[in-house]
Structures are given as structure tokens and as C-alpha cells.
Motif scaffolding. Structure first.
Motif, PDB file in Angstrom:
ATOM      1  N   PRO A   1     -10.226 -52.053  82.996  1.00 40.03           N
ATOM      2  CA  PRO A   1      -9.020 -52.801  83.381  1.00 40.03           C
ATOM      3  C   PRO A   1      -7.889 -51.956  83.954  1.00 40.03           C
ATOM      4  N   SER A   2      -7.876 -50.651  83.655  1.00 44.24           N
ATOM      5  CA  SER A   2      -6.775 -49.845  84.200  1.00 44.24           C
ATOM      6  C   SER A   2      -7.063 -49.383  85.638  1.00 44.24           C
ATOM      7  N   MET A   3      -8.266 -49.671  86.142  1.00 46.13           N
ATOM      8  CA  MET A   3      -8.605 -49.173  87.489  1.00 46.13           C
ATOM      9  C   MET A   3      -8.197 -50.188  88.569  1.00 46.13           C
ATOM     10  N   LYS A   4      -7.878 -49.653  89.765  1.00 48.68           N
ATOM     11  CA  LYS A   4      -7.325 -50.536  90.795  1.00 48.68           C
ATOM     12  C   LYS A   4      -8.363 -51.558  91.294  1.00 48.68           C
ATOM     13  N   GLU A   5      -9.650 -51.185  91.263  1.00 45.62           N
ATOM     14  CA  GLU A   5     -10.695 -52.130  91.689  1.00 45.62           C
ATOM     15  C   GLU A   5     -10.708 -53.357  90.777  1.00 45.62           C
ATOM     16  N   TYR A   6     -10.442 -53.096  89.493  1.00 47.46           N
ATOM     17  CA  TYR A   6     -10.422 -54.176  88.508  1.00 47.46           C
ATOM     18  C   TYR A   6      -9.258 -55.126  88.823  1.00 47.46           C
ATOM     19  N   GLU A   7      -8.123 -54.510  89.097  1.00 49.87           N
ATOM     20  CA  GLU A   7      -6.917 -55.277  89.422  1.00 49.87           C
ATOM     21  C   GLU A   7      -7.143 -56.147  90.663  1.00 49.87           C
ATOM     22  N   TYR A   8      -7.828 -55.567  91.679  1.00 47.47           N
ATOM     23  CA  TYR A   8      -8.110 -56.308  92.908  1.00 47.47           C
ATOM     24  C   TYR A   8      -8.928 -57.553  92.595  1.00 47.47           C
ATOM     25  N   VAL A   9      -9.953 -57.383  91.748  1.00 43.23           N
ATOM     26  CA  VAL A   9     -10.835 -58.500  91.429  1.00 43.23           C
ATOM     27  C   VAL A   9     -10.089 -59.544  90.596  1.00 43.23           C
ATOM     28  N   GLU A  10      -9.277 -59.060  89.667  1.00 45.72           N
ATOM     29  CA  GLU A  10      -8.503 -59.969  88.821  1.00 45.72           C
ATOM     30  C   GLU A  10      -7.516 -60.788  89.676  1.00 45.72           C
ATOM     31  N   ASP A  11      -6.797 -60.100  90.560  1.00 48.09           N
ATOM     32  CA  ASP A  11      -5.853 -60.787  91.463  1.00 48.09           C
ATOM     33  C   ASP A  11      -6.574 -61.826  92.307  1.00 48.09           C
ATOM     34  N   PHE A  12      -7.746 -61.423  92.780  1.00 47.07           N
ATOM     35  CA  PHE A  12      -8.530 -62.308  93.629  1.00 47.07           C
ATOM     36  C   PHE A  12      -8.910 -63.590  92.868  1.00 47.07           C
ATOM     37  N   LEU A  13      -9.419 -63.420  91.645  1.00 48.45           N
ATOM     38  CA  LEU A  13      -9.816 -64.590  90.852  1.00 48.45           C
ATOM     39  C   LEU A  13      -8.624 -65.496  90.569  1.00 48.45           C
ATOM     40  N   GLU A  14      -7.470 -64.890  90.381  1.00 43.12           N
ATOM     41  CA  GLU A  14      -6.261 -65.677  90.146  1.00 43.12           C
ATOM     42  C   GLU A  14      -5.903 -66.515  91.374  1.00 43.12           C
ATOM     43  N   ARG A  15      -5.971 -65.869  92.549  1.00 41.94           N
ATOM     44  CA  ARG A  15      -5.639 -66.591  93.792  1.00 41.94           C
ATOM     45  C   ARG A  15      -6.614 -67.728  94.046  1.00 41.94           C
ATOM     46  N   VAL A  16      -7.910 -67.449  93.841  1.00 41.95           N
ATOM     47  CA  VAL A  16      -8.919 -68.482  94.074  1.00 41.95           C
ATOM     48  C   VAL A  16      -8.724 -69.619  93.073  1.00 41.95           C
ATOM     49  N   GLY A  17      -8.351 -69.248  91.835  1.00 41.68           N
ATOM     50  CA  GLY A  17      -8.146 -70.237  90.777  1.00 41.68           C
ATOM     51  C   GLY A  17      -7.038 -71.228  91.102  1.00 41.68           C
ATOM     52  N   ALA A  18      -6.093 -70.823  91.971  1.00 43.66           N
ATOM     53  CA  ALA A  18      -5.010 -71.732  92.331  1.00 43.66           C
ATOM     54  C   ALA A  18      -5.536 -72.931  93.134  1.00 43.66           C
ATOM     55  N   PHE A  19      -6.632 -72.713  93.871  1.00 44.97           N
ATOM     56  CA  PHE A  19      -7.207 -73.805  94.678  1.00 44.97           C
ATOM     57  C   PHE A  19      -8.446 -74.416  94.043  1.00 44.97           C
ATOM     58  N   PHE A  20      -9.155 -73.598  93.291  1.00 43.20           N
ATOM     59  CA  PHE A  20     -10.381 -74.060  92.638  1.00 43.20           C
ATOM     60  C   PHE A  20     -10.248 -73.738  91.151  1.00 43.20           C
ATOM     61  N   PRO A  21      -9.480 -74.575  90.420  1.00 47.43           N
ATOM     62  CA  PRO A  21      -9.143 -74.241  89.025  1.00 47.43           C
ATOM     63  C   PRO A  21     -10.366 -73.997  88.154  1.00 47.43           C
ATOM     64  N   PHE A  22     -11.519 -74.547  88.525  1.00 46.46           N
ATOM     65  CA  PHE A  22     -12.706 -74.367  87.683  1.00 46.46           C
ATOM     66  C   PHE A  22     -13.157 -72.904  87.584  1.00 46.46           C
ATOM     67  N   VAL A  23     -12.739 -72.052  88.533  1.00 46.34           N
ATOM     68  CA  VAL A  23     -13.155 -70.629  88.429  1.00 46.34           C
ATOM     69  C   VAL A  23     -12.560 -69.971  87.175  1.00 46.34           C
ATOM     70  N   ARG A  24     -11.485 -70.598  86.644  1.00 50.52           N
ATOM     71  CA  ARG A  24     -10.867 -70.035  85.431  1.00 50.52           C
ATOM     72  C   ARG A  24     -11.649 -70.396  84.174  1.00 50.52           C
ATOM     73  N   ASN A  25     -12.633 -71.264  84.337  1.00 50.30           N
ATOM     74  CA  ASN A  25     -13.375 -71.726  83.155  1.00 50.30           C
ATOM     75  C   ASN A  25     -14.566 -70.840  82.805  1.00 50.30           C
ATOM     76  N   TYR A  26     -14.676 -69.702  83.505  1.00 47.48           N
ATOM     77  CA  TYR A  26     -15.844 -68.842  83.277  1.00 47.48           C
ATOM     78  C   TYR A  26     -15.452 -67.414  82.925  1.00 47.48           C
ATOM     79  N   ASP A  27     -16.370 -66.750  82.229  1.00 50.85           N
ATOM     80  CA  ASP A  27     -16.304 -65.289  82.084  1.00 50.85           C
ATOM     81  C   ASP A  27     -17.306 -64.719  83.084  1.00 50.85           C
ATOM     82  N   TYR A  28     -16.982 -63.551  83.626  1.00 49.75           N
ATOM     83  CA  TYR A  28     -17.829 -63.010  84.693  1.00 49.75           C
ATOM     84  C   TYR A  28     -18.426 -61.661  84.353  1.00 49.75           C
TER      85      TYR A  28
END
Ligand code: DP6
Length: 365
Positions: A70-97
Motif C-alpha cells: 500500500p505504500s508504493m505508488k503503483e498501489y496508489e494508482y490502482v486504488e485511485d483508479f478503482l475509486e474513479r471507476v466506482g463513481a460510475f460503476f458502484p458495483f466495483v466497490r463490492n469486491y476484493d481484488y
């Protein structure tokens, strides 16, 4: 279940360099861009999505076999990405990856991996998450989603690959900014977000003689990354708007026409001018961004020397000193030899135009 996808890298010949300030958080670009989809250099990503256990989606992520914490920038990129996608497709927040991603080219070789990386992730997510199945084969939608991870990933989605056009979708005018207002309806915002997407304009078999050479240039310098670099250009280069308007109104159609007619000489001139103009925009940024080094300049000179008796090659440079050089099959041994003379054998990777993203049954776990 697990789902695996492969997505190729792409090389832009009409560059993306800047986000529309009114739409920055959605990575909508100031201008359209055009790229060749590259055969042989790709990312493979396997995803497992399980119904969520904790308060927010858990992410387990490995890149090229190494754990991303979680402290690495690649992790942050993926986390930010999932957050942005979740704004339009809320179901992506319902999973662990659980995500494993591998590039078939060394990350250290200097080839961009965020384009193929986010494209492979989006394609795999679309196959893995049942709620995504209605848009699974909708390249336009998937490319706009990949854009929420990294702009250049937009162009690595279209499944037919080949020559890809990423439409900016939203007008850009610094003199009259169309502010994304809080009064805009969600539907209007969504319309804008999905209007900035990519499509194949010419399939790979349109021009099979075209050879694409990746030229690795040695560098010790620390560079300003693309994301802050392009923002600085939009904010500080007084010629930025003029560059966008010129490429949007004139170069884009010229390039597509030259490719349609397989006019290598004209296309080469356009490719080299577009690369030089990107680096002119970078140098006119304040403080200046200098991505090319003396070896890059040697390559530029060598290509123009090769072209003296008739056009044989064209170069393009992204935000770094590495070159990508185009040539037609008959001339490529001579061009490759010239490049090897500058950077040494083993530093030139020859490939061609290829297909876009696709699912694969070859899982990483
Ligand atoms: C110079 O796609 O890496 O390669 O959208 O901020 O993730 P972000 O930037 P990125 O920028 C690529 C810029 C470029 C030109 C291009 O590929 O068009």
C-alpha cells in the motif's frame, strides 16, 4: 473465478500531452491523439474478484512477480483508479481484488507500461465482474474506463488494434474554459466522460510492411513524470493552446489521410514534426522540461541523414530519451543497423503493428 487479459502497448504518433483542466480528475485530454498498436510488447493481467469482506475493497497486487504494498505508488494508482471507476460503476466497490500483472518486456527497458497495464486490467475486470458483462465487448466504453487509470491506456483497448484514434470528446479552450459545473447533471457528466474514447481506424493488415523499432537510450537523469509534466505545460506554456488547435484542426486529418494512402514519406514528415513539436511544447514549459538527451539528438540527426536521398525512416519520442523509429520492410535492415551503430546491438527491438486487448486462458495464478 479468475480472468486473464492481454493488452499491448501503443506508440503515439500524434501525442497526448495535457488534460483539460475542467475535467482533470477524469483524465479527459486537451486534444485527440493517434497511435500504432504494438505487437510483441504486452502486459498480461489475471484478476480474481471476490465479494467484499471489509469496509472498503481490499487489493492484493503483484507486478512482475513482486508484491506491491500500500505504500508504493503503483498501489496508489490502482486504488485511485478503482475509486474513479466506482463513481460510475458502484458495483466495483463490492469486491476484493487479487491482481497479478506481468509485462513481457522489462519495465527497466524504458518502454511505457502504464498503457498496457491499465488496459489489461480493465479488460480482465470486464471479463471477471458479472455486472460488467453488458459492456464486455464495448471497446468505446472500456477504453474510456481505461483512461481513468492512465490516458495512454485508452488507446491500448480497441480489440482490433492497428491504428487507433483517441477522440478528446470534450472541446478545450483555455480562453473560454467550459467549466464542469456542479449544476451539470450526472447524465451530462457521464456523457462527457464516455465521449473521450478510442477506436481502431485501420486494422493491422492495412499496412503490414510497417516496421516499428524501439530504441533504448542510456540515461542517468531523473525526469519529471508525464503527469506533472503535462500539467505544467498546460499551465505555463504560452503556445500550448495554439499547438492543440493546430494539431486538432490540421495534423490529425493529414495523418489519417497519409496512413489511408500508405504514403510513408508524408506520414514520416508528419510523425517527426509532431514529435519535435511535443518537445518544443516541453521546452517552452516553465521551468523547461527536457526529455531528449544527446543520444536522442544523434538519432534525430542519423534519421535525417538516412532520409537525404528519399524518406526511409521516422522517429518519435515520448517523455524520455528513448526513440521509436518507423521504417518500411525493405529499408528496415539498413535503418536498424544505423540505430544499432548509435545505441549498440541488443538495444533495438523490432516489432510491427498488432492487435488490441483480448482475453486469454493463460492465467498467472
Ligand atoms: C508522452 O498516459 O503516461 O507518452 O494520463 O497522466 O497517466 P497519464 O499520462 P500517460 O502520458 C503519456 C504521454 C506520452 C504521449 C502519448 O502517449 O500520447
Amino acid at each position: 473465478m479468475t480472468t486473464t487479459a492481454i493488452a499491448p502497448t501503443n506508440i503515439a504518433i500524434l501525442k497526448y500531452w495535457g488534460k483539460n483542466p475542467a475535467w482533470e480528475e477524469y483524465l479527459i485530454p486537451t486534444k485527440s491523439s493517434i497511435s500504432f498498436t504494438v505487437d510483441k510488447l504486452f502486459t498480461r493481467t489475471t484478476i480474481e474478484a471476490k465479494p467484499r469482506g471489509g469496509a472498503k475493497p481490499g487489493i492484493q497486487f503483484t507486478l512482475n512477480g513482486g508484491r506491491i504494498t500500500p505504500s508504493m505508488k503503483e498501489y496508489e494508482y490502482v486504488e485511485d483508479f478503482l475509486e474513479r471507476v466506482g463513481a460510475f460503476f458502484p458495483f466495483v466497490r463490492n469486491y476484493d481484488y487479487r491482481i497479478a500483472s506481468e509485462n513481457n518486456f522489462p519495465t527497466s527497458a524504458g518502454f511505457a507500461s502504464s498503457a498496457s497495464g491499465f488496459a489489461a486490467m480493465v479488460k480482465a475486470m470486464a471479463g471477471e465482474i458479472p455486472e460488467f458483462s453488458p459492456i464486455m465487448d464495448d471497446d468505446a466504453k472500456l477504453s474510456a474506463i481505461a483512461r481513468l487509470g492512465s490516458g495512454s491506456a485508452t488507446r491500448s483497448i480497441p480489440s482490433h488494434g492497428g491504428v487507433v484514434l483517441w477522440e478528446r470528446g470534450v472541446e478545450f479552450d483555455l480562453r473560454d474554459p467550459q467549466k464542469q459545473s456542479s449544476r451539470m447533471t450526472k447524465a451530462a457528466i457521464e456523457k462527457a466522460i464516455f465521449s473521450s474514447c478510442a477506436r481502431t481506424v485501420f486494422a493491422p493488415d492495412h499496412w503490414p510492411e510497417l516496421s516499428i523499432m524501439y530504441v533504448k537510450v542510456k540515461t542517468e537523469e531523473k525526469k519529471v513524470k508525464s503527469r506533472p509534466g503535462m500539467k505544467a505545460s498546460v499551465d505555463t506554456n504560452p503556445l500550448y493552446q495554439a499547438w492543440v488547435d493546430y494539431e486538432e484542426a490540421i495534423v490529425r486529418e493529414q495523418m489519417l489521410g497519409a496512413i489511408r494512402n500508405r504514403d510513408f514519406a508524408f506520414l514520416s514528415e508528419l510523425i517527426m514534426k509532431a514529435s519535435n513539436n511535443l518537445h518544443q511544447i516541453c521546452f517552452g514549459t516553465y521551468p523547461p522540461l527536457v526529455y531528449l538527451n544527446s543520444t536522442s539528438v544523434d538519432i534525430i540527426r542519423a534519421v535525417h541523414a538516412l532520409n537525404e536521398g528519399g524518406v526511409k525512416a521516422a522517429y518519435t519520442f515520448d517523455a524520455g530519451p528513448n526513440a521509436v523509429v518507423f521504417a518500411l520492410g525493405k529499408d528496415s535492415p539498413e535503418v536498424e543497423g544505423t540505430l544499432e551503430g548509435i545505441v549498440g546491438k541488443g538495444n533495438v527491438t523490432a516489432t510491427r503493428v498488432g492487435n488490441g486487448s483480448r482475453l486469454s486462458s493463460d492465467h498467472l495464478f
